[in-house]
Scaffold this motif. Structure first.
Motif, PDB file in Angstrom:
ATOM      1  N   VAL A 110      75.734  52.722  41.808  1.00  7.68           N
ATOM      2  CA  VAL A 110      75.498  53.065  43.207  1.00  7.68           C
ATOM      3  C   VAL A 110      74.002  53.284  43.434  1.00  7.68           C
ATOM      4  O   VAL A 110      73.430  54.260  42.950  1.00  7.68           O
ATOM      5  N   ILE A 121      76.960  52.181  52.270  1.00  8.14           N
ATOM      6  CA  ILE A 121      78.159  52.940  52.632  1.00  8.14           C
ATOM      7  C   ILE A 121      77.801  54.405  52.878  1.00  8.14           C
ATOM      8  O   ILE A 121      76.843  54.914  52.310  1.00  8.14           O
ATOM      9  N   LEU A 126      81.904  56.943  49.492  1.00  5.60           N
ATOM     10  CA  LEU A 126      81.682  57.139  48.058  1.00  5.60           C
ATOM     11  C   LEU A 126      82.625  58.216  47.526  1.00  5.60           C
ATOM     12  O   LEU A 126      83.195  58.067  46.441  1.00  5.60           O
ATOM     13  N   LYS A 129      85.904  56.709  46.862  1.00  2.00           N
ATOM     14  CA  LYS A 129      85.868  55.850  45.677  1.00  2.00           C
ATOM     15  C   LYS A 129      85.863  56.672  44.392  1.00  2.00           C
ATOM     16  O   LYS A 129      86.439  56.277  43.390  1.00  2.00           O
ATOM     17  N   HIS A 136      81.208  56.399  37.885  1.00  2.00           N
ATOM     18  CA  HIS A 136      80.182  55.958  38.823  1.00  2.00           C
ATOM     19  C   HIS A 136      78.843  56.507  38.348  1.00  2.00           C
ATOM     20  O   HIS A 136      78.784  57.633  37.864  1.00  2.00           O
ATOM     21  N   ASP A 155      76.631  47.784  42.373  1.00  2.00           N
ATOM     22  CA  ASP A 155      77.899  47.477  43.029  1.00  2.00           C
ATOM     23  C   ASP A 155      77.953  48.004  44.456  1.00  2.00           C
ATOM     24  O   ASP A 155      78.536  47.371  45.338  1.00  2.00           O
ATOM     25  N   LEU A 156      77.379  49.179  44.658  1.00  2.00           N
ATOM     26  CA  LEU A 156      77.388  49.823  45.971  1.00  2.00           C
ATOM     27  C   LEU A 156      75.985  50.293  46.315  1.00  2.00           C
ATOM     28  O   LEU A 156      75.171  50.549  45.428  1.00  2.00           O
TER      29      LEU A 156
END
Length: 186
Positions: A110, A121, A126, A129, A136, A155-156
């Motif tokens: 992230v 996002i 988050l 998720k 993460h 990924d994010l």
């Protein structure tokens, strides 16, 4: 005890300079101390300091050893407990691989930034998720932020922290603490 399957990473290369060029940045030991303390406070499982520079990695390890094995830990056990979370790696990929080996799961990366990133996002997403229990890693850049080449591998992307006005230039340790508070509370 961890409240989430969350890790932190502080990147020193590749990051950007004020002119928007990719560089490597020097380690700041106060960032190590403060992010480790925030990580411990908010239940983070590990904190990776990422630098490809041998002299900077040596400095990081000397600081950690002072507080873990040396007199620092005897004088301040709570600081020792926080700094025990830190691991030093030469690359972000190595940090992710270590987490993956430990967790036996794919790691979700992230990216954070002070500027808005395409497709970013909100923290609430988050938090949802994180409920999946997949590991993460929240990634922070030093200097003027992570280089786009690294952001693009994540990924994010997380929305930036917004204050009450237009000024937006927090220290990385302040940003890490604010994100952790918002992710783990309310």
């Amino acid at each position: 005890m961890s409240t989430h399957n969350l890790y932190m990473a502080l990147i020193h290369f590749p990051v950007m300079n004020r002119k928007g060029m990719p560089i490597g940045s020097a380690l700041t030991t106060i960032d190590m101390h403060d992010i480790a303390r925030a990580s411990k406070t908010f239940g983070v499982k590990g904190f990776y300091v990422v630098t490809p520079f041998a002299d900077q990695a040596d400095l990081a390890n000397q600081v950690i050893d002072h507080w873990i094995k040396g007199v620092g830990g005897e004088l301040n056990p709570s600081r020792k407990e926080a700094l025990e979370l830190i691991r030093v790696t030469a690359t972000f990929e190595e940090a992710v691989q270590r987490i993956q080996n430990k967790e036996k799961q794919t790691v979700v990366t992230v990216a954070t930034s002070a500027k808005y990133l395409e497709g970013a996002i909100p923290i609430t997403t988050l938090k949802e998720k994180l409920a999946s229990n997949a590991p993460h890693v929240l990634v922070f850049g030093t200097a003027w932020g992570m280089a786009e080449e690294l952001i693009d591998t994540c990924d994010l992307k997380l929305e930036p922290i917004k204050g009450s006005g237009n000024y937006n230039h927090l220290s990385v340790r302040s940003a890490a603490s604010i994100y952790l508070d918002r992710i783990t509370n309310g």
